[in-house]
Design an enzyme around this catalytic site. Structure first.
Site, PDB file in Angstrom:
ATOM      1  N   GLY A 183       0.793  -1.220   0.000  1.00 48.76           N
ATOM      2  CA  GLY A 183       0.000   0.000   0.000  1.00 48.76           C
ATOM      3  C   GLY A 183       0.820   1.262   0.000  1.00 48.76           C
ATOM      4  N   SER A 209       6.299 -11.661  -4.539  1.00 46.70           N
ATOM      5  CA  SER A 209       5.120 -11.702  -5.403  1.00 46.70           C
ATOM      6  C   SER A 209       5.227 -10.663  -6.510  1.00 46.70           C
ATOM      7  CB  SER A 209       3.861 -11.426  -4.582  1.00 46.70           C
ATOM      8  OG  SER A 209       3.672 -12.405  -3.593  1.00 46.70           O
ATOM      9  N   ALA A 211       2.881  -7.820  -8.681  1.00 44.69           N
ATOM     10  CA  ALA A 211       1.884  -6.852  -8.230  1.00 44.69           C
ATOM     11  C   ALA A 211       0.495  -7.486  -8.181  1.00 44.69           C
ATOM     12  CB  ALA A 211       1.875  -5.650  -9.165  1.00 44.69           C
ATOM     13  N   THR A 213      -2.478  -5.266  -6.580  1.00 44.59           N
ATOM     14  CA  THR A 213      -3.213  -4.024  -6.876  1.00 44.59           C
ATOM     15  C   THR A 213      -2.262  -2.835  -6.987  1.00 44.59           C
ATOM     16  OG1 THR A 213      -3.569  -3.653  -4.503  1.00 44.59           O
ATOM     17  CG2 THR A 213      -5.270  -4.865  -5.700  1.00 44.59           C
ATOM     18  N   THR A 218       7.687  -6.726  -5.774  1.00 49.63           N
ATOM     19  CA  THR A 218       9.139  -6.877  -5.692  1.00 49.63           C
ATOM     20  C   THR A 218       9.675  -7.706  -6.850  1.00 49.63           C
ATOM     21  OG1 THR A 218       9.117  -6.667  -3.291  1.00 49.63           O
ATOM     22  CG2 THR A 218      11.026  -7.748  -4.262  1.00 49.63           C
ATOM     23  N   ASP A 271      -7.889  -7.076  -1.475  1.00 45.57           N
ATOM     24  CA  ASP A 271      -6.733  -7.632  -0.771  1.00 45.57           C
ATOM     25  C   ASP A 271      -7.173  -7.864   0.662  1.00 45.57           C
ATOM     26  OD1 ASP A 271      -4.239  -8.534  -0.248  1.00 45.57           O
ATOM     27  OD2 ASP A 271      -3.175  -6.708  -0.842  1.00 45.57           O
ATOM     28  N   SER A 279      -1.508 -15.740   2.722  1.00 38.81           N
ATOM     29  CA  SER A 279      -0.631 -15.639   1.556  1.00 38.81           C
ATOM     30  C   SER A 279       0.816 -15.450   1.989  1.00 38.81           C
ATOM     31  CB  SER A 279      -1.078 -14.463   0.677  1.00 38.81           C
ATOM     32  OG  SER A 279      -0.104 -14.147  -0.296  1.00 38.81           O
ATOM     33  N   LYS A 303      -2.428   0.855   2.766  1.00 37.84           N
ATOM     34  CA  LYS A 303      -3.348  -0.278   2.847  1.00 37.84           C
ATOM     35  C   LYS A 303      -3.970  -0.367   4.245  1.00 37.84           C
ATOM     36  CE  LYS A 303      -2.253  -3.846   0.515  1.00 37.84           C
ATOM     37  NZ  LYS A 303      -1.572  -5.064   0.028  1.00 37.84           N
TER      38      LYS A 303
END
Length: 508
Positions: A183, A209, A211, A213, A218, A271, A279, A303
């Site tokens: 976020g 992971s 992207a 949203t 990374t 999310d 996750s 976020k």
């Protein structure tokens, strides 16, 4: 996909690869007047099981009226083709897919009932074996959104996601890792702290992971510098040689359900708290980590927007971590504004490399944030006192040891490369004088996405006006970078219509 049972009543068809990209969902195409459709009573959107050479997948049926296929031919989408592993012209058997019994648990959750661990194992198993259509996946993701999973459900989901994938055993401890809840645009500390921690002698197999949203994950950023699609053997080779890696977790079968659910979350722009925890921690446990530091930014447009919400999430992360054998340390950090200058894969990569290279214009906020997190990892990994850990992390960065380690990691992953440069860019400027008092992280990230990030690696936003910056009329606040003129116009039109994207006021 081999876990699906064979179907007794199935029809032989000839497979055709018709080159249609349906993202991650397997789709099968049959003529409306095909004998298979007529005899089985198939309708569009039916779930069809396809068997070939000992493998079986479930695909969604699309009915074709045009002369794209002949009677007895079945076209497969790219996702279905990859999963089935067939060749053009080979034969397969198609028939009704077995019923998805675990959907009863999803329906129960929609009506407010609690999901037990056995129910979650059934759901996750069916997700991984491809038995859920996109609409069913969306129902599950939505049923678990917001704060609809309690601690026991989140723990059960995490354990179920670990159980269906591979696990790496490094044969030693501690194995450290880091994650950011997200976020916060530009918060690409991983590329800096991994080489610092690895240079300190720790083992840090960082699986990241893409992207969901955001304008970049990374893995998206690292991919502009080095390959990230390493399998488990490749990850082990890099880590044994360099002590650390920065790779895409989706190339391995570490918590494979997560990659399916992320695709749906991205489409829904959701999310959820429980699935976020499952996750993150399922992948950390599957990757063999024992100690994890989590960056939890808190801010009005991050976020996590309140310290009350952050405290709840911190408690859940630590409790679930303990339940799956992880020592989790959560750091609450400033989430009021972007970190560094770059927002988007290549721009973030350049900012991180500037910090590692000790460039004079390197963003200090990205550097300090990375050092704080690296020190946190050294505390848990090496038992250093906080002050000693902070000093050690800074020494490794300032001496160039971290930069040399990062280069070595990139070479070991397949070779270091230069991030791409966008051919089109334009500035958004201040319309009046004053001081920057607020920044909308979400809308700034949206500008970067409208410019093409993360799929267009060079696209994004270069940010010039952090909080408390004094600006004059016409002074650049940020620049939009795009790979196509249309995307640049699209992003600029949106950015210039958002008057309070960067809020400027005269001090009283």
């Amino acid at each position: 996909m081999n876990a699906l049972p064979p179907r007794a009543h199935a029809h032989a068809v000839v497979l055709r690869r018709i080159g249609i990209d349906t993202y991650h969902e397997p789709v099968i195409y049959l003529r409306r007047d095909c004998h298979v459709v007529r005899s089985e009573g198939f309708e569009a959107q039916a779930r069809v099981q396809v068997q070939h050479d000992g493998r079986a997948i479930v695909a969604t049926l699309n009915v074709v009226d045009a002369a794209l296929l002949a009677d007895g031919e079945a076209g497969l989408s790219e996702a279905a083709w990859r999963q089935l592993g067939a060749k053009e012209g080979e034969r397969a058997l198609v028939g009704h897919a077995p019923p998805v019994e675990s959907m009863r648990h999803v329906r129960a959750k929609i009506y407010g009932n609690r999901l037990g661990e056995a129910a979650l194992r059934e759901i996750v198993h069916d997700v991984v074996t491809g038995r859920y259509a996109d609409v069913q996946l969306a129902a599950f993701v939505t049923a678990c959104a917001d704060q609809r999973l309690d601690l026991h459900e989140v723990l059960g989901l995490t354990r179920a996601m670990i159980a269906v994938g591979e696990r790496i055993d490094w044969g030693r401890e501690p194995i450290v890792d880091k994650h950011c809840v997200g976020g916060l645009p530009g918060n690409r500390t991983t590329l800096i702290l991994v080489p610092i921690v690895a240079a300190a002698g720790c083992v840090i197999p960082k699986t990241s992971s893409r992207a969901i949203t955001s304008p970049s994950g990374t893995a998206d950023t690292m991919e502009t510098l080095a390959p990230v699609d390493l399998d488990s053997a490749g990850v082990r080779r890099v880590v044994e040689r360099e002590g650390g890696c920065i790779v895409w977790g989706g190339a391995m079968r570490l918590s494979p359900a997560d990659d399916v659910l992320i695709g749906v979350e991205r489409a829904l722009d959701l999310d959820s708290e429980g699935q976020l925890i499952a996750s993150v921690l399922s992948k950390k446990a599957a990757a063999g980590s024992t100690h994890v530091v989590i960056d939890l930014p808190v801010g009005p447009t991050a976020k996590v927007r309140s310290f009350e919400g952050a405290a709840r999430l911190k408690e859940l992360l630590e409790a679930v971590g303990q339940g799956v054998g992880l020592e989790v340390r959560v750091l609450l950090t400033d989430g009021r504004q972007p970190v560094g200058r770059g927002i988007g894969p290549a721009l973030e990569a350049r900012a991180a490399c500037a910090v590692l290279r000790r460039a004079p214009d390197a963003p200090k906020d990205l550097e300090e944030r990375s050092l704080t997190l690296a020190a946190g990892l050294l505390v848990v990994a090496q038992g250093l006192a906080p002050d000693a850990a902070a000093l050690r992390a800074r020494e490794l960065l300032e001496s160039g040891a971290a930069w040399r380690k990062f280069q070595a990691i990139c070479e070991s992953q397949g070779g270091m490369r230069e991030p791409p440069v966008a051919p089109h860019h334009a500035e958004v400027v201040a319309e009046r004088a004053g001081v920057v008092v607020a920044i909308d992280n979400r809308r700034l990230a949206r500008v970067a996405k409208l410019a093409g990030a993360p799929l267009a690696k060079a696209a994004g936003v270069e940010f010039f006006a952090p909080l408390d910056t004094r600006v004059e009329p016409g002074q650049p606040l940020f620049a939009v970078h795009a790979e196509a003129p249309g995307e640049l116009r699209y992003a600029l039109d949106y950015a210039r219509s958002q008057a309070d994207l960067v809020s400027i006021e005269e001090p009283r």
